[in-house]
Scaffold this active site. Structure first.
Site, PDB file in Angstrom:
ATOM      1  NE  ARG A   1      -2.741 -20.375 -20.128  1.00 23.15           N
ATOM      2  CZ  ARG A   1      -1.432 -20.096 -20.225  1.00 23.15           C
ATOM      3  NH1 ARG A   1      -0.972 -18.967 -19.756  1.00 23.15           N
ATOM      4  NH2 ARG A   1      -0.597 -20.954 -20.790  1.00 23.15           N
ATOM      5  CB  THR A   2      -4.995 -26.010 -16.459  1.00 20.34           C
ATOM      6  OG1 THR A   2      -5.382 -25.644 -17.787  1.00 20.34           O
ATOM      7  CG2 THR A   2      -5.985 -27.023 -15.923  1.00 20.34           C
TER       8      THR A   2
ATOM      9  CE  LYS B   1      12.034 -42.788  -5.530  1.00 19.60           C
ATOM     10  NZ  LYS B   1      11.698 -42.801  -4.089  1.00 19.60           N
TER      11      LYS B   1
ATOM     12  NE  ARG C   1      -3.198 -30.047 -18.674  1.00 15.14           N
ATOM     13  CZ  ARG C   1      -3.300 -28.817 -19.193  1.00 15.14           C
ATOM     14  NH1 ARG C   1      -2.200 -28.145 -19.493  1.00 15.14           N
ATOM     15  NH2 ARG C   1      -4.476 -28.274 -19.397  1.00 15.14           N
TER      16      ARG C   1
ATOM     17  CG  HIS D   1      -8.660 -29.049 -21.011  1.00 12.77           C
ATOM     18  ND1 HIS D   1      -8.900 -29.008 -19.651  1.00 12.77           N
ATOM     19  CD2 HIS D   1      -7.662 -28.161 -21.238  1.00 12.77           C
ATOM     20  CE1 HIS D   1      -8.075 -28.145 -19.091  1.00 12.77           C
ATOM     21  NE2 HIS D   1      -7.311 -27.617 -20.021  1.00 12.77           N
TER      22      HIS D   1
END
Length: 307
Positions: free
Chosen positions: A54-55, A83, A104, A132
């Site tokens: 969703r986000t 890496k 995120r 959030h």
């Protein structure tokens, strides 16, 4: 006022700025066509080091609806972090290509770190169990759109209140508005953390209480914010088995609720809301998803200086 600003946690926005964003989001829900060219020529990077449906898609849809474009990744295993590239270097590189970054990361504090190395605004799309803020804007837009205000409400939070970043962020935001009361519904193992009580609720004189049974308080609530009780958070499986069914919202529990109460959930759900509740007009969690896109549209347009 918001142009070129980072958004790391809800406290980065003043009450007037939150109101401004929410009002713009509401305008966009009514007349989205008027805003479809607002961010033409702007680029959003979505950097998701942690899975999201969703986000991430909400951010991308928001920018596309504003006429901008999107680049980024949904799986960190395809990036140079495998890496050994540091987050700081990744941000230095990506911010040279784009106008705004939504990120995120599973590590708490990652968004704040990124903001120190970015040449464009960083929007925190979730950092571990910390914060959030755009979900908070989503929740506030939904509450005001459906209830007419986010003041003078009795809000119940149910489920995992200890680790739920959406619960922490919304509690902090709603504590800044007059007359709100909170009821925290959870097993003792997952109760609201002390820092929220000592740093947010008590200093602001916010009325709150903690209970273990949803049935004891659901009739008092204007908003019921559901979250998942997570089995992996219990040391003793017997305790989980004993408590888990207490936090499943079903038709029987909904019969005890007010006729205007709304049910929110940051999603994804597992079994904490029975599918039979979906048809109840008070079930607002899928409307909440749509409002989330408009909240992010409003935020992006302000941070990029397009509006």
């Amino acid at each position: 006022m918001l142009k070129d600003r980072h958004l790391i946690e809800p406290g980065d926005l003043s009450v007037s700025e939150i109101n401004e964003i929410c009002s713009l989001a509401e305008q966009m829900t009514v007349d989205p066509i008027s805003f479809q060219e607002v961010c033409r020529g702007k680029i959003l990077a979505t950097l998701f080091f942690e899975p999201s449906t969703r986000t991430r898609l909400s951010f991308e849809a928001a920018m596309l609806h504003l006429g901008g474009t999107v680049e980024g990744f949904a799986d960190a295993s395809y990036t140079s972090s495998t890496k050994g590239e540091t987050l700081a270097d990744t941000i230095r590189v990506v911010s040279s290509y784009v106008d705004v970054i939504a990120m995120r990361n599973p590590k708490e504090g990652a968004a704040l770190l990124a903001s120190k190395y970015s040449s464009c605004p960083i929007i925190n799309a979730g950092d571990g169990g910390h914060s959030h803020p755009t979900q908070t804007l989503t929740d506030l837009v939904t509450i005001r759109r459906l209830l007419g205000s986010y003041e003078g409400l009795t809000v119940g939070f149910c489920g995992d209140l200890k680790f739920g970043r959406t619960v922490h962020s919304l509690t902090q935001a709603l504590s800044r508005y007059k007359g709100n009361k909170f009821v925290f519904i959870s097993p003792k193992e997952l109760c609201v953390p002390d820092y929220l009580v000592k740093n947010v609720l008590e200093p602001n004189g916010v009325e709150y209480r903690t209970v273990e049974r949803m049935e004891d308080v659901i009739g008092e609530l204007d908003v019921l914010y559901m979250t998942r009780v997570q089995k992996e958070r219990f040391f003793n499986e017997q305790d989980y088995i004993r408590l888990k069914d207490s936090y499943i919202l079903d038709k029987e529990k909904m019969k005890m609720a007010k006729s205007h109460m709304i049910v929110l959930h940051p999603l994804p759900r597992v079994n904490e809301i029975a599918p039979e509740v979906d048809d109840d007009p008070r079930a607002a969690y899928f409307k909440q998803v749509k409002f989330g896109m408009y909240a992010r549209m409003a935020l992006i347009s302000k941070i990029t200086g397009c509006l």
